[in-house]
Design a protein around this motif. Structure first.
Motif, PDB file in Angstrom:
ATOM      1  N   PRO A 249       0.851  -1.157  -0.183  1.00 47.52           N
ATOM      2  CA  PRO A 249       0.071   0.111   0.044  1.00 47.52           C
ATOM      3  C   PRO A 249       0.780   1.392   0.054  1.00 47.52           C
ATOM      4  CG  PRO A 249      -0.076  -1.046   2.157  1.00 47.52           C
ATOM      5  CD  PRO A 249       0.881  -1.886   1.195  1.00 47.52           C
ATOM      6  N   ARG A 250       0.924   1.767  -1.259  1.00 48.17           N
ATOM      7  CA  ARG A 250       1.767   3.011  -1.340  1.00 48.17           C
ATOM      8  C   ARG A 250       1.484   4.336  -0.654  1.00 48.17           C
ATOM      9  NH1 ARG A 250       5.550   4.973  -5.534  1.00 48.17           N
ATOM     10  NH2 ARG A 250       5.161   7.079  -5.973  1.00 48.17           N
ATOM     11  N   GLU A 251       0.077   4.364  -0.098  1.00 44.77           N
ATOM     12  CA  GLU A 251      -0.317   5.537   0.599  1.00 44.77           C
ATOM     13  C   GLU A 251       0.119   5.227   2.201  1.00 44.77           C
ATOM     14  OE1 GLU A 251      -3.217   2.069   1.292  1.00 44.77           O
ATOM     15  OE2 GLU A 251      -2.118   3.018  -0.272  1.00 44.77           O
ATOM     16  N   VAL A 252       0.348   4.122   2.507  1.00 44.97           N
ATOM     17  CA  VAL A 252       0.797   3.933   3.875  1.00 44.97           C
ATOM     18  C   VAL A 252       2.472   4.497   3.880  1.00 44.97           C
ATOM     19  CG1 VAL A 252       1.864   2.085   5.575  1.00 44.97           C
ATOM     20  CG2 VAL A 252      -0.476   1.835   4.487  1.00 44.97           C
ATOM     21  N   TYR A 253       3.119   4.637   2.909  1.00 47.41           N
ATOM     22  CA  TYR A 253       4.552   5.185   3.040  1.00 47.41           C
ATOM     23  C   TYR A 253       4.477   6.631   2.230  1.00 47.41           C
ATOM     24  CZ  TYR A 253       5.077   0.073   3.728  1.00 47.41           C
ATOM     25  OH  TYR A 253       5.139  -1.107   4.418  1.00 47.41           O
ATOM     26  N   THR A 254       3.699   7.214   2.580  1.00 45.15           N
ATOM     27  CA  THR A 254       3.473   8.662   2.056  1.00 45.15           C
ATOM     28  C   THR A 254       3.064   9.334   3.080  1.00 45.15           C
ATOM     29  OG1 THR A 254       2.557   7.853  -0.233  1.00 45.15           O
ATOM     30  CG2 THR A 254       2.235  10.041   0.156  1.00 45.15           C
TER      31      THR A 254
ATOM     32  N   GLY B 181      18.187   6.686   0.011  1.00 48.73           N
ATOM     33  CA  GLY B 181      17.353   7.644  -0.237  1.00 48.73           C
ATOM     34  C   GLY B 181      15.873   6.977   0.177  1.00 48.73           C
ATOM     35  N   ALA B 182      15.826   6.299   1.154  1.00 44.64           N
ATOM     36  CA  ALA B 182      14.377   5.433   1.180  1.00 44.64           C
ATOM     37  C   ALA B 182      13.181   6.181   1.536  1.00 44.64           C
ATOM     38  CB  ALA B 182      14.681   4.375   2.186  1.00 44.64           C
ATOM     39  N   GLY B 183      13.531   7.433   2.165  1.00 45.17           N
ATOM     40  CA  GLY B 183      12.243   8.281   2.293  1.00 45.17           C
ATOM     41  C   GLY B 183      11.411   7.339   3.496  1.00 45.17           C
ATOM     42  N   TYR B 184      10.145   7.117   3.116  1.00 43.39           N
ATOM     43  CA  TYR B 184       9.132   6.824   4.049  1.00 43.39           C
ATOM     44  C   TYR B 184       9.099   5.318   4.054  1.00 43.39           C
ATOM     45  CZ  TYR B 184       7.865  11.286   5.513  1.00 43.39           C
ATOM     46  OH  TYR B 184       8.028  12.815   5.927  1.00 43.39           O
ATOM     47  N   GLY B 185      10.014   4.489   3.125  1.00 44.87           N
ATOM     48  CA  GLY B 185      10.038   3.108   2.968  1.00 44.87           C
ATOM     49  C   GLY B 185       9.279   2.470   1.959  1.00 44.87           C
ATOM     50  N   TYR B 186       8.660   3.222   0.866  1.00 43.04           N
ATOM     51  CA  TYR B 186       7.672   2.559   0.021  1.00 43.04           C
ATOM     52  C   TYR B 186       8.658   1.622  -0.758  1.00 43.04           C
ATOM     53  CZ  TYR B 186       5.235   1.343  -4.120  1.00 43.04           C
ATOM     54  OH  TYR B 186       4.569   0.778  -5.239  1.00 43.04           O
ATOM     55  N   ALA B 187       9.641   1.953  -1.552  1.00 39.89           N
ATOM     56  CA  ALA B 187      10.400   1.205  -2.333  1.00 39.89           C
ATOM     57  C   ALA B 187      11.336  -0.101  -1.455  1.00 39.89           C
ATOM     58  CB  ALA B 187      11.617   1.914  -3.068  1.00 39.89           C
ATOM     59  N   ALA B 188      11.425   0.096  -0.263  1.00 36.75           N
ATOM     60  CA  ALA B 188      12.330  -0.825   0.474  1.00 36.75           C
ATOM     61  C   ALA B 188      11.072  -2.076   0.704  1.00 36.75           C
ATOM     62  CB  ALA B 188      12.630  -0.310   1.825  1.00 36.75           C
TER      63      ALA B 188
ATOM     64  N   GLU C 110       9.412   7.146  11.301  1.00 32.03           N
ATOM     65  CA  GLU C 110       8.090   6.803  10.846  1.00 32.03           C
ATOM     66  C   GLU C 110       8.059   5.689   9.830  1.00 32.03           C
ATOM     67  OE1 GLU C 110       5.206   9.841   9.089  1.00 32.03           O
ATOM     68  OE2 GLU C 110       6.217  11.287  10.002  1.00 32.03           O
ATOM     69  N   ALA C 111       9.272   5.593   8.998  1.00 29.97           N
ATOM     70  CA  ALA C 111       9.117   4.496   8.061  1.00 29.97           C
ATOM     71  C   ALA C 111       9.258   2.915   8.839  1.00 29.97           C
ATOM     72  CB  ALA C 111      10.528   4.598   7.252  1.00 29.97           C
ATOM     73  N   GLN C 112      10.034   3.016   9.951  1.00 28.31           N
ATOM     74  CA  GLN C 112      10.180   1.750  10.531  1.00 28.31           C
ATOM     75  C   GLN C 112       8.875   1.475  11.200  1.00 28.31           C
ATOM     76  OE1 GLN C 112      13.302  -0.001  10.977  1.00 28.31           O
ATOM     77  NE2 GLN C 112      11.589  -1.544  11.009  1.00 28.31           N
ATOM     78  N   GLY C 113       7.940   2.252  11.617  1.00 29.74           N
ATOM     79  CA  GLY C 113       6.675   2.165  12.174  1.00 29.74           C
ATOM     80  C   GLY C 113       5.677   1.424  11.082  1.00 29.74           C
ATOM     81  N   ALA C 114       5.612   2.091   9.943  1.00 27.43           N
ATOM     82  CA  ALA C 114       4.859   1.824   8.862  1.00 27.43           C
ATOM     83  C   ALA C 114       5.329   0.213   8.387  1.00 27.43           C
ATOM     84  CB  ALA C 114       5.208   2.637   7.729  1.00 27.43           C
ATOM     85  N   LEU C 115       6.560   0.256   8.237  1.00 23.86           N
ATOM     86  CA  LEU C 115       7.157  -1.269   8.064  1.00 23.86           C
ATOM     87  C   LEU C 115       6.712  -2.101   8.710  1.00 23.86           C
ATOM     88  CD1 LEU C 115      10.547  -0.094   6.529  1.00 23.86           C
ATOM     89  CD2 LEU C 115       9.009  -1.358   5.145  1.00 23.86           C
ATOM     90  N   SER C 116       6.880  -2.138   9.996  1.00 28.00           N
ATOM     91  CA  SER C 116       6.498  -2.972  11.334  1.00 28.00           C
ATOM     92  C   SER C 116       5.009  -3.249  11.126  1.00 28.00           C
ATOM     93  CB  SER C 116       6.824  -2.285  12.494  1.00 28.00           C
ATOM     94  OG  SER C 116       8.247  -2.174  12.604  1.00 28.00           O
ATOM     95  N   ASP C 117       4.233  -2.153  10.855  1.00 31.12           N
ATOM     96  CA  ASP C 117       2.786  -2.463  10.985  1.00 31.12           C
ATOM     97  C   ASP C 117       2.490  -3.094   9.809  1.00 31.12           C
ATOM     98  OD1 ASP C 117       2.655  -0.707  13.163  1.00 31.12           O
ATOM     99  OD2 ASP C 117       1.875   1.105  11.983  1.00 31.12           O
ATOM    100  N   GLN C 118       2.954  -2.903   8.762  1.00 33.94           N
ATOM    101  CA  GLN C 118       2.940  -4.047   7.414  1.00 33.94           C
ATOM    102  C   GLN C 118       3.479  -5.247   7.412  1.00 33.94           C
ATOM    103  OE1 GLN C 118       0.544  -2.980   4.967  1.00 33.94           O
ATOM    104  NE2 GLN C 118      -0.242  -1.586   6.370  1.00 33.94           N
ATOM    105  N   GLY C 119       4.204  -5.624   8.444  1.00 37.33           N
ATOM    106  CA  GLY C 119       4.771  -6.949   8.480  1.00 37.33           C
ATOM    107  C   GLY C 119       5.832  -6.928   7.674  1.00 37.33           C
ATOM    108  N   ALA C 120       6.472  -5.879   7.414  1.00 40.44           N
ATOM    109  CA  ALA C 120       7.907  -5.980   6.116  1.00 40.44           C
ATOM    110  C   ALA C 120       9.060  -6.184   7.174  1.00 40.44           C
ATOM    111  CB  ALA C 120       7.887  -4.463   5.488  1.00 40.44           C
TER     112      ALA C 120
END
Length: 217
Positions: A34-39, A86-93, A115-125
């Motif tokens: 979900p790209r929006e989660v990392y935006t 340049g990972a930003g909020y983690g989408y590409a990662a 923020e990126a780490q939180g989003a990645l953790s929430d998404q199980g990445a």
């Protein structure tokens, strides 16, 4: 209520597939993540637009087409370690993590890393490590890497980044000359990276990736 899943499918059908990106792992990842989660929240309505999305001065999420075509050229496989700069909020990662063994994602802003780490953790990445450091330093302590992805424009590749690519490894970088840019794929053999043209794109040059100023006497 915004139907992001529908927008995600539309993005793949109108931006990714028509760009000759057909590899199943890439299509599957871009349909699933979900790209929006990392935006950033104030930009989420624009998460699926077909252009670079600025999230800070001089910093962008690469347009989906550019990222997808980079990944298509790199052909990442399941046992590989990837450096995402340049990972930003983690989408590409998050996308890359669905293809690779693990991703080390470098970002130079502490709040974005958090923020990126939180989003990645929430998404199980779980296959992504967020690493705070200057973008031109990378993360040598976790390398060397099979693949390097640079999420932004460059004028030159810092030696410190080239040194983190394994012998036989691949790198994708967007070389900017003024307003024009070309994505090139690099292959490391005998300690040197040889480049070949992949496609045209554009993005702001990342900090630390500018050419040194030349002074004329």
């Amino acid at each position: 209520m915004t139907d992001y899943a529908q927008r995600r499918t539309f993005m793949v059908d109108t931006q990714i597939r028509p760009s000759d990106v057909t590899k199943f792992p890439i299509i599957d990842a871009m349909l699933s993540v979900p790209r929006e989660v990392y935006t950033p929240r104030d930009k989420r309505e624009a998460a699926y637009v077909g252009e670079n999305l600025e999230f800070a001065p001089g910093r962008v999420m690469l347009e989906p087409r550019t990222l997808a075509k980079m990944l298509d050229g790199l052909a990442i496989s399941g046992g590989e370690l990837v450096l995402d700069i340049g990972a930003g909020y983690g989408y590409a990662a998050a996308v890359i993590a669905r293809m690779a063994e693990a991703v080390v994602a470098v970002e130079d802003d502490a709040d974005r890393v958090s923020e990126a780490q939180g989003a990645l953790s929430d998404q199980g990445a779980d296959g992504v490590i967020m690493h705070e450091a200057p973008l031109d330093e990378g993360a040598p302590e976790h390398g060397p890497y099979d693949v390097i992805v640079i999420e932004g424009g460059i004028e030159q590749l810092p030696d410190a980044i080239a040194a983190q690519l394994k012998e036989g490894g691949r790198i994708a970088a967007l070389f900017m000359e003024g307003a024009l840019g070309t994505v090139r794929l690099g292959y490391k053999q005998n300690g040197e990276i040889s480049w070949r043209f992949a496609f045209n794109a554009a993005a702001p040059v990342l900090p630390g990736y500018q050419k040194a100023a030349e002074f004329a006497l």
